[in-house]
Structure formats: structure tokens, C-alpha cells
Scaffold this active site. Structure first.
Site, short mmCIF file in Angstrom:
data_model
loop_
_atom_site.label_atom_id
_atom_site.label_comp_id
_atom_site.label_asym_id
_atom_site.label_seq_id
_atom_site.Cartn_x
_atom_site.Cartn_y
_atom_site.Cartn_z
N ASN A 63 38.70 46.36 32.12
CA ASN A 63 37.60 46.49 33.10
C ASN A 63 38.07 47.03 34.45
O ASN A 63 37.36 46.91 35.44
CB ASN A 63 36.88 45.14 33.26
CG ASN A 63 37.83 44.01 33.62
OD1 ASN A 63 38.95 44.26 34.03
ND2 ASN A 63 37.38 42.77 33.48
N ARG A 84 40.90 38.39 44.11
CA ARG A 84 40.68 36.95 43.93
C ARG A 84 40.27 36.36 45.28
O ARG A 84 40.85 36.70 46.32
CB ARG A 84 41.94 36.24 43.42
CG ARG A 84 42.22 36.46 41.93
CD ARG A 84 41.14 35.89 41.02
NE ARG A 84 41.37 36.15 39.61
CZ ARG A 84 40.76 37.12 38.91
NH1 ARG A 84 39.90 37.94 39.47
NH2 ARG A 84 41.02 37.26 37.62
N GLN A 112 34.87 29.01 41.01
CA GLN A 112 33.78 29.71 40.32
C GLN A 112 33.26 28.85 39.18
O GLN A 112 34.07 28.37 38.39
CB GLN A 112 34.29 31.06 39.80
CG GLN A 112 34.52 32.03 40.92
CD GLN A 112 34.87 33.43 40.45
OE1 GLN A 112 35.12 34.29 41.25
NE2 GLN A 112 34.89 33.66 39.18
N HIS A 159 30.77 36.99 40.35
CA HIS A 159 31.91 37.70 39.76
C HIS A 159 31.44 38.57 38.58
O HIS A 159 31.48 38.15 37.43
CB HIS A 159 32.95 36.67 39.30
CG HIS A 159 34.30 37.24 39.01
ND1 HIS A 159 35.42 36.48 38.93
CD2 HIS A 159 34.71 38.51 38.79
CE1 HIS A 159 36.46 37.24 38.65
NE2 HIS A 159 36.04 38.48 38.55
P1 NDP Z 1 47.71 45.73 38.43
O1 NDP Z 1 48.79 44.79 38.05
O2 NDP Z 1 47.64 47.08 37.78
O3 NDP Z 1 47.75 46.00 39.99
C1 NDP Z 1 48.08 45.04 40.93
C2 NDP Z 1 48.92 45.75 41.98
O4 NDP Z 1 49.20 44.81 43.02
C3 NDP Z 1 50.26 46.23 41.41
O5 NDP Z 1 50.49 47.55 41.84
C4 NDP Z 1 51.24 45.24 42.03
O6 NDP Z 1 52.48 45.80 42.28
C5 NDP Z 1 50.57 44.93 43.34
N1 NDP Z 1 51.07 43.71 43.93
C6 NDP Z 1 51.38 42.54 43.32
N2 NDP Z 1 51.79 41.65 44.23
C7 NDP Z 1 51.78 42.27 45.42
C8 NDP Z 1 52.14 41.88 46.74
N3 NDP Z 1 52.60 40.66 47.00
N4 NDP Z 1 52.01 42.79 47.73
C9 NDP Z 1 51.55 44.04 47.47
N5 NDP Z 1 51.20 44.47 46.24
C10 NDP Z 1 51.31 43.59 45.23
O7 NDP Z 1 46.35 44.95 38.23
P2 NDP Z 1 44.86 45.52 38.21
O8 NDP Z 1 44.76 46.64 39.19
O9 NDP Z 1 44.39 45.72 36.83
O10 NDP Z 1 44.09 44.22 38.76
C11 NDP Z 1 44.40 43.71 40.05
C12 NDP Z 1 43.75 42.36 40.24
O11 NDP Z 1 42.34 42.53 40.27
C13 NDP Z 1 43.98 41.37 39.07
O12 NDP Z 1 45.18 40.66 39.25
C14 NDP Z 1 42.79 40.49 39.15
O13 NDP Z 1 43.07 39.39 40.00
C15 NDP Z 1 41.74 41.35 39.80
N6 NDP Z 1 40.68 41.72 38.84
C16 NDP Z 1 39.40 41.41 39.18
C17 NDP Z 1 38.37 41.71 38.32
C18 NDP Z 1 36.96 41.44 38.69
O14 NDP Z 1 36.10 41.41 37.81
N7 NDP Z 1 36.65 41.24 39.96
C19 NDP Z 1 38.61 42.32 37.00
C20 NDP Z 1 40.00 42.72 36.81
C21 NDP Z 1 40.97 42.38 37.68
P3 NDP Z 1 53.61 46.01 41.18
O15 NDP Z 1 52.97 46.20 39.85
O16 NDP Z 1 54.23 47.25 41.71
O17 NDP Z 1 54.43 44.80 41.22
#
Ligand code: NDP
Length: 388
Positions: free
Chosen positions: A146, A284, A313, A332
Site C-alpha cells: 500500500n 505513525r 487506534q 487510518h
Molecule cells: P520504508 O522502510 O521503505 O521507508 C522508511 C524510510 O525511513 C527508510 O528510507 C528508512 O531508512 C527511513 N528511516 C528509518 N529510520 C529513520 C530515522 N531514524 N531517521 C531518518 N530516516 C529513517 O517504509 P515505507 O516507505 O514502506 O513505510 C514507511 C512507514 O509508513 C512505515 O514504517 C509505516 O509506519 C508507515 N505506513 C503507513 C501506512 C498508512 O496506511 N498510513 C501504510 C504503510 C506504511 P533506511 O531504510 O535507509 O534505514
């Protein structure tokens, strides 16, 4: 096996007898080349409402046909809830982040048989992952299912806040026509500085989708995006969210909830932003300090806040984000569009098929396995690796 699926309640008007459209678009692959969920079969029509109790993620008849005991419930809070009563002898728990079955350390302690927790969607922070690791459990989620839906929702909410769409729509539905009322907070995105925190699957898709709006794009992440992406989108990299927040008009948040990100958006950070900034957070709720957001909207430091993630939630009726000024919150929903449901329901089935056959679950779906973070979990949830 005993499998519990904790799903959101059916529509108040009952399970839909028909849908607004006859089909959903066919997607061949995700943008990074990852293949779509590929179970051996599905028992639903893509486009149906699957995430609610009657939808059962399209899994119930298949699982029961295999001889498993299946409990589908939306009753998930407190010791008397059906979820907690059924948990002690459950082998598998499935839930969606939209209606999370919080698997706290205490609940995991009671769940002596629990071996697999599946997130039908993305984001497994509702599971106490440290305890899951100690218990040797497997935690899996349907990565990418998603992500683009959330990116689209983000763009929608950025535009809704900056143009001040929601009050204008309300003026129409309430029979009014005062243009001055309608435009006194209406700005344009073009020329603004927009910053993405967490440029993973969703964050990068947001950057790509916003680029044609003529904005200046900024981002912060633990790692740089590839050079060619930085160049083609003319991105400015910032070392951390503090460095990012002070230089932008719009912040969108797409990092997972971890010990590093919990409570990051607090009074101090908000105070460093330009007056009248906007924030859209579909990552989140707990990445933001709930009351600091309310204070910043009330003082005018923030001109708008939107997103679709809350804590807990479902949000209680008196959650202050329901009534704070200039917000564009949704429940959500961003990642539970009907096409997303079809993908994460199929992905959940794929994970279960692999689990029953004792095959390896795809690394991109794996968060915790064999007493450690693994696959996607090793990158997304483990502590920041030392920089080389
Ligand atoms: P990804 O893992 O692809 O992306 C998350 C990014 O955040 C990565 O590039 C990661 O870096 C980076 N990151 C992690 N920790 C840190 C930090 N401390 N500082 C800066 N950057 C950081 O996940 P998605 O993009 O697929 O999803 C992201 C979030 O969105 C999920 O974890 C979830 O909580 C939320 N989500 C919400 C949904 C909704 O319905 N509202 C649905 C799907 C997801 P790196 O990988 O380089 O470590």
C-alpha cells in the site's frame, strides 16, 4: 492450527452489496521492480472490501477448508476482548495497522503457542518486536502493498492543507458563498520548500509525485538516495529532521516508528519551523507529540496538520486531534484503499502458504525471524548501523 484475524468492523450499513467501480487497475510490478504478491490462488474478487470482519481478508473459507480453526474479530481491547480471550492457544495472529491487534509484551507472554504474527499491510510496530525476537517468533508484513496508496494520500493532504480545501468544501455543503472566508488561508504549493522525512518506498514516491508542482524538494534519511535520483529531482539532503524542519514550508513524515523516531516532532522542533508551516504525517501518530501539535496549531506556528495515523487506534472520541484547528486528519485509511486490500490480502495468503509448507517467507516480507530482525526488518527496524 488456530488463527486469529483481528479486522476492522463492517460498514455500519452492512457489508456492501455493490461497489462504486467494476474493477481496479492492474499493476504489473512495484516501482522498484519487486513482484506483486503471488499466492497459489485467491478466493476473492480484487476490489471487494476485504479488511473488515465479513471480508475476512478473503482467507476464511480457504483456511477452514485446510482444517484450521479461524477466529475473525474486531473486539481487540482489554482483557475481556475476544482477541485476548482467544489469544492463549493461538498459533497465528493477523491484523492490519488500521485496526491494530496490539501484541504487547504482556499479551505475547500469555500467547504461549504464538509463532507467527502477520501484518496485513505495512508497519509492525503494534507488535512488541523485542519480545517477539526473544520468543523466537516470526513477524511478517506485506511490504509495498500500500506504499503508493499512502503516497497518493499524502499528496492529497498536502494540497488540501495548503489550498485550504476542507473549509471551502464545508462552505458549499452548508449553503454559503463567502469567497473571502474561503480564501483567507488559501496558498499555493508552487515555489514552496517541501521536506520528506524518511525517503523509503513511500517518501520517495511522494518526492517523485510532488516534483512536477514546481516545489523545492528536501529530504532527510539515514542514507542518501542514489545520486541520479537526487539530481533528477533536484533534492537537497539534510542530516537530520532538525536540519530539515527549519528550511521548509511543508514536512511530510514517512519513517517507521522506532526508539529513534518516537516523539521526534515536539515543541522544540516545531518552534524551529517557519511560522505557518504544514505537516502531513501518515507514518505513525507517536512520531509526533500529540499535545505539541495542538499547541502549534492553536498558536499559528503550524498552519495545518494532516495524516491518518493516531495513537491509540481507534482514536477515542475525545482525542484532541479530532477537534484541533486547521487539521485535515482522516482515520487510518490511506493504505486500506480497495486495491491495497487486494494486494495485502493476497500477500497475507502468500505468507500463510509459505508458512504451512515450511518454505522461506520472502525476505522483503520478513521483519523478525529466528530470534533476530531479518529481511526488511533488519533494515527498517534495527538500530541505525554504524556509518562506514
Ligand atoms: P520504508 O522502510 O521503505 O521507508 C522508511 C524510510 O525511513 C527508510 O528510507 C528508512 O531508512 C527511513 N528511516 C528509518 N529510520 C529513520 C530515522 N531514524 N531517521 C531518518 N530516516 C529513517 O517504509 P515505507 O516507505 O514502506 O513505510 C514507511 C512507514 O509508513 C512505515 O514504517 C509505516 O509506519 C508507515 N505506513 C503507513 C501506512 C498508512 O496506511 N498510513 C501504510 C504503510 C506504511 P533506511 O531504510 O535507509 O534505514
Amino acid at each position: 492450527m488456530k488463527i486469529i484475524a483481528v479486522l476492522y468492523p463492517d460498514p455500519v450499513t452492512g457489508y456492501p452489496p455493490a461497489y462504486a467501480r467494476d474493477s481496479i487497475p492492474v499493476i504489473e510490478r512495484y516501482p522498484n521492480g519487486q513482484t506483486l504478491p503471488s499466492p497459489q490462488a485467491i478466493d476473492f474478487t480484487p476490489g471487494e472490501l476485504l479488511g473488515c470482519v465479513s471480508g475476512g481478508l478473503g482467507l476464511v473459507s480457504w483456511l477452514e477448508g485446510l482444517g484450521h480453526t479461524v477466529v475473525v474479530t474486531s473486539d481487540k481491547e482489554g482483557p475481556d476482548s475476544e482477541f485476548e480471550r482467544e489469544l492463549p492457544d493461538a498459533d497465528v495472529v493477523i491484523s492490519q495497522p488500521f485496526w491494530p491487534a496490539y501484541l504487547t509484551a504482556e499479551r505475547l507472554e500469555k500467547a504461549k503457542n504464538l509463532k507467527l504474527a502477520i501484518t496485513a499491510g505495512i508497519g509492525s510496530d503494534h507488535v512488541d518486536l523485542k519480545t517477539a525476537i526473544e520468543k523466537g517468533m516470526t513477524v511478517a508484513e506485506v511490504t509495498y502493498s500500500n506504499s503508493i496508496a499512502v503516497a497518493e494520500h499524502t499528496v492529497m493532504q498536502v494540497l488540501a492543507l495548503v489550498r485550504d480545501y476542507i473549509p471551502q468544501y464545508k462552505i458549499v455543503t452548508e449553503g454559503g458563498w463567502n469567497i473571502a472566508d474561503a480564501v483567507q488561508r488559501s496558498y499555493e504549493l508552487e515555489g514552496m520548500d517541501v521536506g520528506v522525512f524518511g525517503a523509503g518506498r513511500i517518501g520517495r514516491a511522494v518526492l517523485e509525485r510532488l516534483a512536477p508542482f514546481g516545489v523545492h524538494l528536501h529530504y532527510s534519511d539515514r542514507f542518501h538516495l542514489p545520486d541520479e535520483v537526487e539530481k533528477s529531482l533536484a533534492l537537497t539532503f539534510h542530516d537530520d529532521i532538525h536540519d530539515l524542519a527549519k528550511d521548509i514550508d511543508v514536512l511530510t513524515v514517512h519513517a517507521p516508528l522506532t526508539d529513534e523516531t518516537r516523539g521526534l516532532i515536539d515543541d522544540e522542533l516545531l518552534g524551529t519551523m517557519r511560522r505557518g508551516s504544514y505537516i502531513v504525517n501518515p507514518a505513525r501518530g507517536s512520531i509526533a507529540d500529540r499535545d505539541a501539535i495542538v499547541r502549534a496549531l492553536e498558536s499559528g506556528q503550524l498552519a495545518g496538520y494532516a495524516g491518518d495515523v493516531w495513537y491509540p487506534q481507534p482514536a477515542p472520541a475525545d482525542h484532541p486531534w479530532r477537534t484541533m484547528p486547521h487539521h485535515g486528519m482522516t482515520p487510518h485509511t490511506s493504505g486500506s484503499s480497495l486495491p491495497s486490500q487486494a494486494r495485502y490480502a493476497a500477500g497475507t495468503r502468500e505468507i500463510l502458504e509459505d508458512w504451512f509448507a515450511e518454505r522461506e517467507i520472502r525476505p522483503e516480507y520478513t521483519i523478525v525471524k529466528g530470534g533476530a530482525y531479518a529481511g526488511t526488518g533488519a533494515r527498517s527496524y534495527a538500530a541505525k548501523p554504524a556509518q562506514s
